[in-house]
Design a protein around this motif. Structure first.
Motif, PDB file in Angstrom:
ATOM      1  N   THR A   1       1.773  12.869  -4.582  1.00  0.00           N
ATOM      2  CA  THR A   1       3.165  12.500  -4.558  1.00  0.00           C
ATOM      3  C   THR A   1       3.863  11.339  -6.031  1.00  0.00           C
ATOM      4  OG1 THR A   1       3.757  11.513  -3.167  1.00  0.00           O
ATOM      5  CG2 THR A   1       3.992  13.563  -2.642  1.00  0.00           C
ATOM      6  N   GLY A   2       5.077  11.493  -5.585  1.00  0.00           N
ATOM      7  CA  GLY A   2       5.522  10.157  -5.863  1.00  0.00           C
ATOM      8  C   GLY A   2       4.492   8.441  -5.101  1.00  0.00           C
ATOM      9  N   GLY A   3       4.557   9.093  -3.812  1.00  0.00           N
ATOM     10  CA  GLY A   3       4.394   8.092  -2.910  1.00  0.00           C
ATOM     11  C   GLY A   3       5.094   8.506  -2.097  1.00  0.00           C
TER      12      GLY A   3
ATOM     13  N   LYS B   1       0.642  -0.978  -0.154  1.00  0.00           N
ATOM     14  CA  LYS B   1      -0.221  -0.266  -0.249  1.00  0.00           C
ATOM     15  C   LYS B   1       0.976   1.337  -0.110  1.00  0.00           C
ATOM     16  CE  LYS B   1      -3.699   1.874   2.486  1.00  0.00           C
ATOM     17  NZ  LYS B   1      -3.751   3.344   2.813  1.00  0.00           N
ATOM     18  N   ASP B   2       0.229   2.271  -0.771  1.00  0.00           N
ATOM     19  CA  ASP B   2       1.075   3.398  -1.157  1.00  0.00           C
ATOM     20  C   ASP B   2       0.787   4.782  -0.599  1.00  0.00           C
ATOM     21  OD1 ASP B   2       3.033   5.232  -2.590  1.00  0.00           O
ATOM     22  OD2 ASP B   2       2.177   5.140  -3.733  1.00  0.00           O
ATOM     23  N   TYR B   3       1.353   5.178   0.455  1.00  0.00           N
ATOM     24  CA  TYR B   3       0.895   6.769   0.861  1.00  0.00           C
ATOM     25  C   TYR B   3       0.859   7.846  -0.516  1.00  0.00           C
ATOM     26  CZ  TYR B   3      -0.359   3.930   4.292  1.00  0.00           C
ATOM     27  OH  TYR B   3      -1.075   2.218   4.949  1.00  0.00           O
TER      28      TYR B   3
ATOM     29  N   TYR C   1      -1.888   0.463 -14.141  1.00  0.00           N
ATOM     30  CA  TYR C   1      -1.548  -0.480 -14.721  1.00  0.00           C
ATOM     31  C   TYR C   1      -0.162   0.213 -14.855  1.00  0.00           C
ATOM     32  CZ  TYR C   1      -4.256  -4.318 -16.892  1.00  0.00           C
ATOM     33  OH  TYR C   1      -5.539  -4.872 -17.615  1.00  0.00           O
ATOM     34  N   ASN C   2       1.085  -0.600 -14.855  1.00  0.00           N
ATOM     35  CA  ASN C   2       2.393   0.157 -14.851  1.00  0.00           C
ATOM     36  C   ASN C   2       3.261  -0.996 -15.138  1.00  0.00           C
ATOM     37  OD1 ASN C   2       1.664   3.103 -13.630  1.00  0.00           O
ATOM     38  ND2 ASN C   2       2.146   2.311 -11.567  1.00  0.00           N
ATOM     39  N   CYS C   3       4.578  -0.693 -15.769  1.00  0.00           N
ATOM     40  CA  CYS C   3       5.459  -1.407 -16.952  1.00  0.00           C
ATOM     41  C   CYS C   3       6.383  -1.224 -16.129  1.00  0.00           C
ATOM     42  CB  CYS C   3       5.020  -1.063 -18.131  1.00  0.00           C
ATOM     43  SG  CYS C   3       6.286   0.726 -18.567  1.00  0.00           S
ATOM     44  N   ARG C   4       6.676  -0.867 -14.847  1.00  0.00           N
ATOM     45  CA  ARG C   4       7.471  -1.437 -13.897  1.00  0.00           C
ATOM     46  C   ARG C   4       7.532  -1.469 -12.555  1.00  0.00           C
ATOM     47  NH1 ARG C   4       6.197   3.682 -10.686  1.00  0.00           N
ATOM     48  NH2 ARG C   4       4.736   4.461 -12.580  1.00  0.00           N
ATOM     49  N   LEU C   5       8.073  -1.806 -11.519  1.00  0.00           N
ATOM     50  CA  LEU C   5       7.878  -0.995 -10.556  1.00  0.00           C
ATOM     51  C   LEU C   5       7.826  -0.061  -9.542  1.00  0.00           C
ATOM     52  CD1 LEU C   5      10.455  -3.960  -8.506  1.00  0.00           C
ATOM     53  CD2 LEU C   5       8.215  -4.632  -8.728  1.00  0.00           C
ATOM     54  N   GLY C   6       6.546   0.202  -8.819  1.00  0.00           N
ATOM     55  CA  GLY C   6       6.576   0.993  -7.637  1.00  0.00           C
ATOM     56  C   GLY C   6       7.871   1.764  -7.087  1.00  0.00           C
ATOM     57  N   ASP C   7       7.785   3.043  -6.856  1.00  0.00           N
ATOM     58  CA  ASP C   7       8.437   3.695  -5.581  1.00  0.00           C
ATOM     59  C   ASP C   7       7.676   4.780  -5.456  1.00  0.00           C
ATOM     60  OD1 ASP C   7      10.099   5.010  -5.036  1.00  0.00           O
ATOM     61  OD2 ASP C   7      11.825   5.426  -6.702  1.00  0.00           O
ATOM     62  N   PRO C   8       7.099   4.240  -4.218  1.00  0.00           N
ATOM     63  CA  PRO C   8       8.345   3.478  -2.929  1.00  0.00           C
ATOM     64  C   PRO C   8       7.778   2.221  -2.650  1.00  0.00           C
ATOM     65  CG  PRO C   8       6.828   4.512  -1.627  1.00  0.00           C
ATOM     66  CD  PRO C   8       6.483   5.354  -2.952  1.00  0.00           C
ATOM     67  N   GLU C   9       6.573   1.284  -3.272  1.00  0.00           N
ATOM     68  CA  GLU C   9       6.377   0.565  -2.780  1.00  0.00           C
ATOM     69  C   GLU C   9       7.668  -0.665  -3.715  1.00  0.00           C
ATOM     70  OE1 GLU C   9       4.806   1.899  -5.318  1.00  0.00           O
ATOM     71  OE2 GLU C   9       2.896   2.092  -5.048  1.00  0.00           O
ATOM     72  N   THR C  10       8.253  -0.637  -4.505  1.00  0.00           N
ATOM     73  CA  THR C  10      10.036  -1.784  -4.202  1.00  0.00           C
ATOM     74  C   THR C  10      10.755  -1.471  -2.606  1.00  0.00           C
ATOM     75  OG1 THR C  10       9.653  -1.017  -6.531  1.00  0.00           O
ATOM     76  CG2 THR C  10      11.925  -1.912  -5.537  1.00  0.00           C
TER      77      THR C  10
ATOM     78  N   ILE D   1       4.884  -6.100 -13.760  1.00  0.00           N
ATOM     79  CA  ILE D   1       3.827  -5.735 -14.076  1.00  0.00           C
ATOM     80  C   ILE D   1       2.515  -4.894 -12.664  1.00  0.00           C
ATOM     81  CG2 ILE D   1       1.322  -5.585 -14.716  1.00  0.00           C
ATOM     82  CD1 ILE D   1       2.242  -8.253 -17.153  1.00  0.00           C
ATOM     83  N   PHE D   2       2.635  -3.512 -12.490  1.00  0.00           N
ATOM     84  CA  PHE D   2       1.932  -3.106 -11.211  1.00  0.00           C
ATOM     85  C   PHE D   2       1.116  -3.088 -11.599  1.00  0.00           C
ATOM     86  CE2 PHE D   2       3.189   1.156  -8.545  1.00  0.00           C
ATOM     87  CZ  PHE D   2       1.861   0.970  -7.883  1.00  0.00           C
ATOM     88  N   PHE D   3       0.113  -3.484 -10.390  1.00  0.00           N
ATOM     89  CA  PHE D   3      -1.335  -3.237 -10.910  1.00  0.00           C
ATOM     90  C   PHE D   3      -2.016  -2.544  -9.876  1.00  0.00           C
ATOM     91  CE2 PHE D   3      -2.200  -7.103 -13.383  1.00  0.00           C
ATOM     92  CZ  PHE D   3      -1.513  -7.609 -12.965  1.00  0.00           C
TER      93      PHE D   3
HETATM   94  N1  GLY Z   1       4.496   4.900  -6.099  1.00  0.00           N
HETATM   95  C1  GLY Z   1       3.349   5.566  -7.318  1.00  0.00           C
HETATM   96  C2  GLY Z   1       4.535   4.757  -8.736  1.00  0.00           C
HETATM   97  O1  GLY Z   1       5.381   4.378  -8.335  1.00  0.00           O
HETATM   98  O2  GLY Z   1       3.768   4.912  -9.530  1.00  0.00           O
END
Ligand code: GLY
Ligand code: AMP
Length: 423
Positions: A230-232, A216-218, A289-298, A273-275
């Motif tokens: 923000t980006g997270g 879960k991202d904030y 969808y994102n085609c990569r890992l998330g930041d800051p989820e990673t 794949i990032f859902f």
């Molecule tokens: N944290 C969301 C993203 O990487 O797009």
């Protein structure tokens, strides 16, 4: 094997750290990287738009695996370009080609894809300057809230949510007139879905897949989810409600049909794949969808992977499904420290102190750079403190305890990461 990771954020530092844990990896290069990757790996400044320069480096350094971190080079087709070089036939490249990256690179493409393969998502219409009038009438036809999305990549800023019809109409015009440049020449207007957001990640060759830990991202800058996106600003893993029927439905209704859709569309896909999902009244729906890992989820999910990530990546690239990923039952919490003013403009170049006092947590750098021996801030999001512990409240507490030791002018972080799931 030597590995090259492309990108410079917290995601790439976390990937670098995980890749360095692999028994089959010798050297890790990050390009352009940050102060964190410079300290533990090797940085090299390759122009990410110049596939030939990247090829030359790969050949010179005998790189065996390339991991493309961010979406922009993927959307521009860097993976295809690298794959097309004869000299790189034996080099493994992780990241989808241009066609697969459209899942993220065009909201319009992603919506059409989801409707075609009956993947649950919000209802939508799309507009360009040519049918702006129709768009305005569409917004007048229902009470809102309105969700307006720039079709193309807009560095996470291309989504506007408004409760107010007049405001939404103004936003639609402004977006179509170029608020986000070419990215908003087409705008998707979506049904607003209420619910709790969460993110699920797979590593796939387009047919087989490995499920990574969820997160879960904030996203908002302010505590209590207030202020601009923000980006997270932090992330936690696992997500307590992601289990049982919701998890089964996610696999059956979203993950598997997405892979079937890619196959039917003859879109090769090798990468993450990032859902981006929402738990809408008990049913999972895709927000993006994102085609990569998330930041800051990673930064929260990689520390929970107990098995060798590089072995999994190699199995996936080689199309040989290997053993299932081993995921730690522990919880993790990543808290981002940003610069004052983020997500607006920020001042860079502030010396960072206290890094040497961090214990029992990871420090994943993002916007940092080395000047002599001093680490300086160099961007909006500066670093993440990420901790693992038996219980989520312990992981959160550990991250904050260490965050309190970090000092630089204008340090800004949310004090409530994970609070909602601890209650
Ligand atoms: N944290 C969301 C993203 O990487 O797009
Ligand atoms: P996206 O870039 O598509 O992930 O959108 C950014 C943020 O806008 C998401 O993380 C959600 O918080 C919000 N959002 C996007 N689409 C919707 C929707 N259809 N309903 C409600 N919120 C949404």
């Amino acid at each position: 094997m030597d590995v090259l990771i492309l990108g410079s954020g917290g995601r790439e530092h976390a990937l670098c750290t995980k890749v360095q844990h692999s028994k089959i990896v010798e050297n890790v290069w990050v390009s352009p990287g940050n102060a964190g990757t410079e300290m533990t790996a090797k940085n090299v400044d390759l122009p990410l738009k110049d596939a030939k320069a990247i090829r030359n480096f790969i050949v010179k350094e005998n790189i065996g695996l390339v991991i493309i971190g961010p979406e922009a080079p993927l959307a521009e087709g860097l993976a295809d370009q690298l794959q097309a070089f004869q000299e790189l036939n034996e080099v493994r490249i992780l990241g989808p080609g241009k066609s697969g990256a459209r899942l993220e690179g065009s909201k319009s493409f992603a919506k059409e894809f989801m409707f075609k393969y009956q993947i649950p998502t919000a209802q939508y219409r799309e507009f360009t300057l040519d049918n702006l009038e129709e768009g305005i009438r569409y917004l007048e036809s229902y009470p809102g809230p309105y969700v307006l999305k720039a079709d193309g990549l807009a560095a996470g800023k291309g989504v506007i949510i408004s409760e107010n019809t007049a405001e939404a109409k103004k936003s639609l015009s402004e977006m179509l007139e170029g608020q986000f440049g070419a990215a908003s020449k087409k705008v998707v207007v979506e049904e607003f879905l209420d619910g709790t957001e969460f993110s699920v990640f797979i590593l796939t060759d387009g047919i087989n897949y490995q499920l990574l830990p969820e997160a879960k991202d904030y996203k908002r800058i302010g505590e209590g989810d207030t202020g601009p996106n923000t980006g997270g600003m932090g992330s936690i893993s696992p997500v307590p409600f992601f289990k049982g029927e919701l998890k089964e439905r996610l696999i059956k209704e979203i993950v598997e049909p997405t892979l079937v859709g890619l196959q039917k569309e003859k879109i090769p896909y090798c990468g993450f794949i990032f859902f981006g999902l929402i738990n809408h009244r008990g049913a999972p729906k895709v927000i993006e969808y994102n085609c990569r890992l998330g930041d800051p989820e990673t930064q929260a999910i990689l520390p929970r992977i107990d098995s060798d990530l590089v072995s999994h990546i190699i199995s996936v690239i080689d199309g040989k499904p290997g053993p299932e990923m081993q995921i730690s039952p522990n919880s993790s919490a990543a808290v981002i420290a940003a610069s004052e003013g983020y997500p607006g403009s920020v001042e860079k170049g502030k010396p960072i102190s206290g890094l040497e006092d961090i214990s029992d947590s990871y420090v994943f750098h993002a916007g940092t750079k080395m000047e002599g021996k001093q680490i300086m801030t160099n961007g909006g999001r500066v670093l993440a403190i990420s901790s693992l512990a038996k219980k989520p409240e312990e992981a959160v507490a550990k991250s904050y305890e260490n965050m309190n030791k970090i000092c630089y002018e204008g340090i800004t972080y949310r004090k409530d990461i994970g609070k909602d799931i601890l209650n």
